[in-house]
Structures are given as C-alpha cells and as structure tokens.
Design an enzyme around this catalytic site. Sequence first.
Site: not given
Length: 356
Positions: A108-109, A143, A173, A181, A225-226, A262-263, A284
Amino acid sequence: MGVLDIVPAGVLTGDQTRKLFEYARENQFAIPAVNVTSSSTANAVLEAARDSKSPIIIQCSQGGSAYYAGKGLPNGNQEASITGAIAAAHHVRAVAASYGIPVVMHSDHCAKKLLPWFDGMLDADEAYFKEHGVPLFSSHMLDLSEESKEENIEICEKYLKRMAPINLWLEMEIGITGGEEDGVDNTGVDNASLYTQPDDIFQVHEALSKISPNFSIAAAFGNVHGVYKPGNVKLRPEILHNHQVYVEQKTGKTKPLFLVFHGGSGSTKDEIATAVQNGVVKMNVDTDTQFAYLVGMRDFFKKNAAYLQSQVGNPDGEDKPNKKYYDPRVWVREGEKTLVTRVKEACSDLGNVNRL
C-alpha cells in the site's frame, strides 16, 4: 466464463493482474483490497474470498508491514517494514492456492520518504524472479501525491521501468486522499486538491503506457482516509466518468483507465456503485475491517469475562481450568470470524461475488 478461466488460483503476476482487472472492468465489479497486519488477518481475508467465490487483493502498508515482522524490531531504515512485507508475501504465496482463489499481493501507500521500503521490496521481487521466473509480489503502490505532478510522474516512470521486466503491476496516486494513514498526513489540505483534473490523469496515462500496460491510477474524487459521519465527506465518483471520457478522446481506446478507490471506508453503496460503473477495479478497505477484527474479540471478552481472570477458577468452580477461554486460538478466531463477515460485505458491495 469466470475469473479462474482467465487467471489461476494463488498469487498473480502483473500480467495476470491486468487480465483480472480487465475482466472486472468489463463485467462491472471491483475487488476489495484489504490491509493485513498478521497471518491471522491475512487468513481471514482469504477465507472470506473463498466463501464468496471471489478474487481478492491483500495489501500491507508500511506500518502494517513493520507490525507483521514484530514491533520489537528496529525500523529506522525501514528494515522491519521490508522484512514484514516480504514475510507477508511469502505467507500469502504459501497458502493462497489452497483457498482456490486468485490473489493480488500488494503493498500500500509508499510516500517519497518511504522509498527505501519500496526499494527493499523490489530487491526481494528481483531475487525471487531470478529464482522462480515471477516476482514475489503482484503489485506495489507509489503515493507521491505530496510531490509536484511532474516529480510524481517522473519517479513513477523510473520505478515502472524497473518493475516491468519482472512483471509487476504499479499503482500510483495523482491528487490527494484526505485524512491520515500510516504516516501520510493530508488532514490540512485544501479541498480543491481532493479532486484530480482529467488532464492530470491523461499525463500519467501517456507517460506510463509507453513503458508498460500494467498500471492503475488512484484518482482523487473527494476521498478521505478513515470513516466519518454521512455528509462530512463530499465524494464525487461521477467525475471518474469524465476521466475515462477525456482519455478515451485522447487515445481512441474505450475505458482505457484502471482506477482505484482510496478512502472507501464508510462510503454509501450508491457511491461505490457509481465508482465501479466508471472503471474502478480496486477499492481499499482498512478502517472498517480493523474495527470488524476487534468486534469478535471484544464481544468474546465481554461475554466470558468471569472465565478470563485467572488460569484456574471460574463460576463453574474454584478448581475449574480456563484454558479453553484464554487460548489465543479461541479468542483470536472470534476476531477472524467478524473480519470474514465484513470482507464478505465488501465483496458484495462491489459485485465481487460468485466470480470464479
């Protein structure tokens, strides 16, 4: 025809990943990419995909990779993150085929400051390729959204040139995913930065497609994110359609983009459906699955609190043993069960059910 008519069970290569994503795009579904931090969470994700008769993406973040190796290891030079990511990939390679499903093993990132982690994983890929003819991982993500567009594209080109000869997929990205994140903190960015422009997408596609067809783009459309209360995040998945049309007009190819969401935690089913219709093939999922893994353990501890105070002695008698309650195989399994349920839900939301 199903996915297993196109790619095999087990961990896929970059070319096989492209075939899987082409099939998903043509058949209007996407594949959840679930972050794992241990063999327990990885196995639960595989179990959910097997039960859903679905391909799946397993991914490790930089922090999750370090945890996989063990929090007692130093990580000043990303050594724990490199070791943990490699360990996760070897584990998934060892067991994935037994679950009878295709698996994309992904990192990931990776921000610019974390490139030593990326380099370490690529070293492992190259060594594995030399011995086995395939890379250890299926794909990796850069990213570089915190950098200028020009530098972002330049670094992605550099790495894709290294990755293409060993059959790896690259996810990049462009635009910014809000929130925070694993050390990438975009909580204070201007809202306009959360929406990628079509010409930016075309510039990425034009540069990378000259090197390899094996890449995807995480384009920002208000993602954060979150997880947040409904209405707090202004997602605009319809703009992904504009990206596809713009690049179609420039290249003459129908739906030329492989897009990534994403997110995605906390998104509505309508938002997810619109994103998939517009070419999203990967979404994701991390925040929601983290909580799901907790729920099973939390509920077990609440229900059996009286049996978890000592090794011997409980409401059934002072001399009664409690091993069948405190054995990690019992309570960790409860977390796996609730994680399995949440991953199945993600597969369902994305239309990724009965796809084998």
